[in-house]
Design an enzyme around this catalytic site. Structure first.
Site, PDB file in Angstrom:
ATOM      1  N   ASP A 293      35.983 -30.543 -17.868  1.00 17.12           N
ATOM      2  CA  ASP A 293      36.225 -30.598 -19.303  1.00 17.12           C
ATOM      3  C   ASP A 293      36.544 -32.063 -19.650  1.00 17.12           C
ATOM      4  OD1 ASP A 293      36.420 -29.994 -21.934  1.00 17.12           O
ATOM      5  OD2 ASP A 293      37.800 -28.327 -21.702  1.00 17.12           O
TER       6      ASP A 293
HETATM    7  C1  BGC Z   1      36.668 -28.781 -24.941  1.00 21.89           C
HETATM    8  C2  BGC Z   1      35.365 -28.250 -24.399  1.00 21.89           C
HETATM    9  C3  BGC Z   1      34.214 -28.984 -25.038  1.00 21.89           C
HETATM   10  C4  BGC Z   1      34.370 -30.457 -24.716  1.00 21.89           C
HETATM   11  C5  BGC Z   1      33.233 -31.313 -25.232  1.00 21.89           C
HETATM   12  C6  BGC Z   1      36.747 -30.288 -24.846  1.00 21.89           C
HETATM   13  O1  BGC Z   1      37.826 -30.796 -25.546  1.00 21.89           O
HETATM   14  O2  BGC Z   1      37.735 -28.165 -24.267  1.00 21.89           O
HETATM   15  O3  BGC Z   1      35.264 -26.871 -24.614  1.00 21.89           O
HETATM   16  O4  BGC Z   1      32.996 -28.489 -24.589  1.00 21.89           O
HETATM   17  O5  BGC Z   1      35.576 -30.912 -25.296  1.00 21.89           O
HETATM   18  O6  BGC Z   1      33.260 -31.461 -26.581  1.00 21.89           O
END
Ligand code: BGC
Length: 761
Positions: A293
């Site tokens: 993540d």
């Molecule tokens: C989120 C993810 C997301 C990623 C990219 C993160 O802050 O937890 O679910 O896909 O950002 O935007």
């Protein structure tokens, strides 16, 4: 430039040669695996690590190239083949520009995989995922993901960070809007539908994209519903409740996984080889890749797990986190870690193989610009057909929570209707959270939707929405002080026969980073509701929200309550069609609505406890609260219709079954009202005693049936071993002999029941 095209020819030739030389040796590996291996054999360590590096879109790609700072460094990295993927680059022109650098300027010309959060549609928005889950209609959910994939792929994107399949039972957590609700069975069905919708039959087709099951694992269990908070849970809970939708996604051939921000039992998920290697890649034989993540590798430092980003990079790579999203940990440190022997190069090879494989499957090596067709971009995005599809999904997502004296549906003519509330004319809130590619204020409002059907609607906002100031500052989104509009709204309500009030949450009051400690109607909305009620009790409350709300006063006083979530681009049309009876609501709650925050976590599949009820009147020593009932405000699976359904004639063709056997269960469902309607027939099971205690009810099957007035249909379910399996005290997924109850009906509190036994023989 010339030099690079020569390299491309060289790579192609080498791939071809390696293929023919190793034909015998590789008879068991697929064509793509062979190509991946050939390419891998040409790559330097640095280039391999480059594939494991993902950068956020960092400059206006078609403008001048960046000269300074991070952006300049990232640009240079891209040119040197140190970037395998980018996110948040969108639009054919932009995507083409970065892809061109990867393909034409790097030594090996390996195309980028382009990721984006296509969470509930791209530009034409579907309802938020929690709302879609309320449809219990897997064909519609799949279709909605297909539309999202068609639009995103037309914009150059080939990978979505969806579906989020985190089970959560805490409505304080803002991200419940992004998932399928509280139940692992329903959540698994939705995971499959969404993965199939995004990826389609042919991943290399130009209108399908790779999906990503996230966040692995336990993210929805953040303590106290506070975003990014600690998660601690037993293996029983993990295996029986959290894992099933992830496993279902693997079975549906999902191409990628994302790990999660949280720690799980003391170890950050990003550094957990238990999750990523033991469970995902070994036990479940997942052959796609895992992306971290956002910055979750580097966050292992503040977690108190890694001493610095260098060690974090080693932990993550060793644990099976294949791609680094925005921690810069791999690109900066992994080479040295391999050279020092702290990360084995075979693990790097494994990660890169997985990434390259997905790129081959997407068809990017055949044509890196496959998803970059300007004509398609113009035709597909925002098409009439897509708007029709999201409207259909939106109608199916609405849940009728209450409808005393059949206040709904409204009459199109001859009824004076007052429309009141800060969200009634709002074109932004219905878009919900996670809609980066959509235009702000592009949803059809309830006011617009109702006016397009009836001339008898008058409107007053009641309290002002602080829209312009609202984005990303949730406190200011709904007015907390200004009641100057109350009087005008009350005057309007007084003169109307029925009042429709649209209240709830602004789009960014749920979603990532939007945990709430109170889940009531924000700001002065509750007061507005009570003031209007004083002058006209004929209220239809339309709720717009990204999570279950604790609206006990409304549930007690207001005669009709409609749960309309954040329904996306066509929101107002969908709501109006339901309010005026053009569409008979059929949604059912995918998540329990609590009476108050203190009841959280509250969910239907709770355990019985040793003291489920008082043994004598006024006895206090049993599992309860002294200030609120144990029952929820609205239970899981609840949802009414403008018609009524009756269940009868529950029959089992046997009262026990053994290994390899099954029981056929049937029930008659009748439409006893005046309109045609759809009912979700739900089957729950209770395992009465087991080596590990089982929930009082577990959803194990459902079917949607459409019935004309007066019509009866027989619905059948098959009970077999698979249905009663769980993670037992033996640490195995298996069925145990014993006695069971089953319940069938229109919600999780249905009382129609029967008994059966499983003999294990
Ligand atoms: C989120 C993810 C997301 C990623 C990219 C993160 O802050 O937890 O679910 O896909 O950002 O935007």
């Amino acid at each position: 430039m010339k030099k690079h095209s020569l390299f491309t020819v060289l790579v192609a030739t080498l791939i071809a040669c390696t293929n023919s030389q190793n034909q015998d040796h590789m008879t068991n590996t697929s064509e793509i695996d062979k190509k991946v291996d050939s390419l891998l054999s040409l790559m330097t360590l640095e280039e391999k690590i480059g594939q494991m590096n993902q950068y956020n879109g960092f400059w206006n790609v078609t403008g001048p190239t960046p000269k300074e700072g991070d952006a300049a460094e990232k640009y240079e990295d891209l040119r040197q083949g140190k970037v395998g993927s980018m996110l948040n680059v969108r639009g054919v022109e932009q995507v083409k520009a970065v892809q061109k650098i990867a393909v034409e300027e790097t030594r090996l010309g390996i195309p980028l995989i382009i990721g984006f959060d296509v969470i509930h549609g791209y530009k034409t928005l579907s309802p938020i995922p929690l709302a879609e889950a309320a449809s219990w209609d897997m064909d519609a959910i799949k279709r909605s993901a297909e539309v999202a994939a068609a639009e995103a792929s037309a914009s150059g994107i080939n990978w979505t960070f969806a579906p989020m399949v985190d089970i959560s039972r805490d409505a304080r957590w803002g991200r419940v809007m992004e998932g399928g609700g509280e139940d692992p069975y329903l959540g698994s069905k939705i995971a499959i539908a969404r993965v199939q919708g995004f990826q389609g039959e042919d991943l290399a087709a130009n209108n399908t994209i790779a999906a990503c099951a996230k966040h692995f694992a336990g993210y929805g269990w953040a303590e106290a519903g506070r975003e990014y908070n600690t998660v601690d849970m037993s293996e029983t809970l993990l295996r029986n409740t959290i894992f099933p939708p992830f496993k279902a996604a693997v079975n549906a051939n999902v191409k990628t996984f994302m790990n999660s921000f949280n720690e799980l039992n003391g170890i950050p998920a990003t550094g957990s080889s238990y999750l990523q290697r033991d469970i995902l890649k070994e036990e479940w034989e997942f052959d796609g890749f895992v992306v971290s993540d956002w910055a979750s590798i580097a966050e292992m430092v503040p977690h108190g797990y890694a001493k610095d980003t260098i060690q974090a990079a080693a932990f993550a790579a060793n644990a099976g986190s294949d791609m680094d999203m925005e921690s810069y940990a791999y690109v900066h440190h992994l080479k040295k870690l391999v050279e020092e022997g702290q990360v084995d190069e075979s693990l790097i090879d494994d990660a890169v193989r997985r990434i390259l494989k997905v790129k081959f499957e997407l068809g990017l090596f055949d044509d890196p610009y496959r998803y970059c067709d300007e004509m398609r971009e113009k035709e597909v995005i925002g098409s009439k057909e897509n708007h029709e599809a999201v409207l259909d999904m939106a109608k199916k997502s609405i849940v009728l929570l209450k409808n005393d004296q059949n206040l709904l549906p409204l009459r199109k003519e001859g009824q004076r209707i007052a429309l009141i509330g800060p969200l009634a004319a709002d074109k932004n809130s219905p878009l919900g959270s996670w809609r980066i590619a959509a235009e702000d204020n592009s949803a059809v409002s309830v006011l617009e939707g109702m006016k397009s059907i009836s001339n008898s609607v008058t409107y007053s906002e009641g309290c002002r929405l602080l829209a312009g100031e609202a984005d990303f500052v949730w406190e200011t989104a709904i007015n907390t002080t200004d009641k100057s509009g109350f009087d005008a709204a009350k005057d309007l309500a007084r003169s109307a026969e029925v009042v429709v009030m649209v209240l709830g949450e602004y789009s960014f009051q749920s979603g990532e980073g939007r945990s709430r400690s109170n889940i009531d109607l924000p700001g002065v909305q509750q007061e507005l509701l009570e003031e209007i009620y004083k002058v006209n009790q004929n209220i239809v409350l339309v709720l717009m929200n990204g999570r279950p709300l604790a609206v006990e006063w409304a549930a007690e006083h207001v005669p009709a309550v409609v749960e309309a979530w954040h329904l996306g681009s066509q929101s107002g049309n969908a709501i109006a069609q339901v309010l005026f009876g053009e569409y008979n609501p059929s949604g059912k709650l995918p998540m329990t609505f609590p009476r108050n925050v203190g009841q959280i976590p509250i969910y239907y599949s709770q355990k019985n406890t040793g003291r489920p009820a008082p043994v004598a009147p006024n006895q206090v020593f049993w599992s309860h609260y002294i200030d609120v009932d144990n029952s929820p405000l609205y239970p899981f699976g609840h949802g009414l219709s403008y018609t009524t359904f009756e269940y009868s004639n529950l029959q089992l063709d046997d009262n026990s079954f053994g290994k390899g056997g099954s029981i056929k269960v049937s029930v008659d469902v009748s439409n006893t009202g005046q309109r045609k309607g759809k009912e979700v027939v739900q089957l729950y099971i209770r395992d009465l005693f087991a080596s590990v205690t089982r929930p009082v009810r577990e959803l194990k099957g459902f079917e949607q049936v459409a019935l004309q007035p007066g019509e009866t249909k027989t619905v059948q379910f098959i009970i077999d071993e698979e249905m009663i399996q769980f993670y037992t005290a033996n640490k195995k997924w298996e069925a145990e002999a014993g006695d069971f109850k089953l319940f069938i009906g229109g919600s999780s509190v249905t009382s129609l029941e029967a008994a059966f036994a499983y003999t294990d023989k």
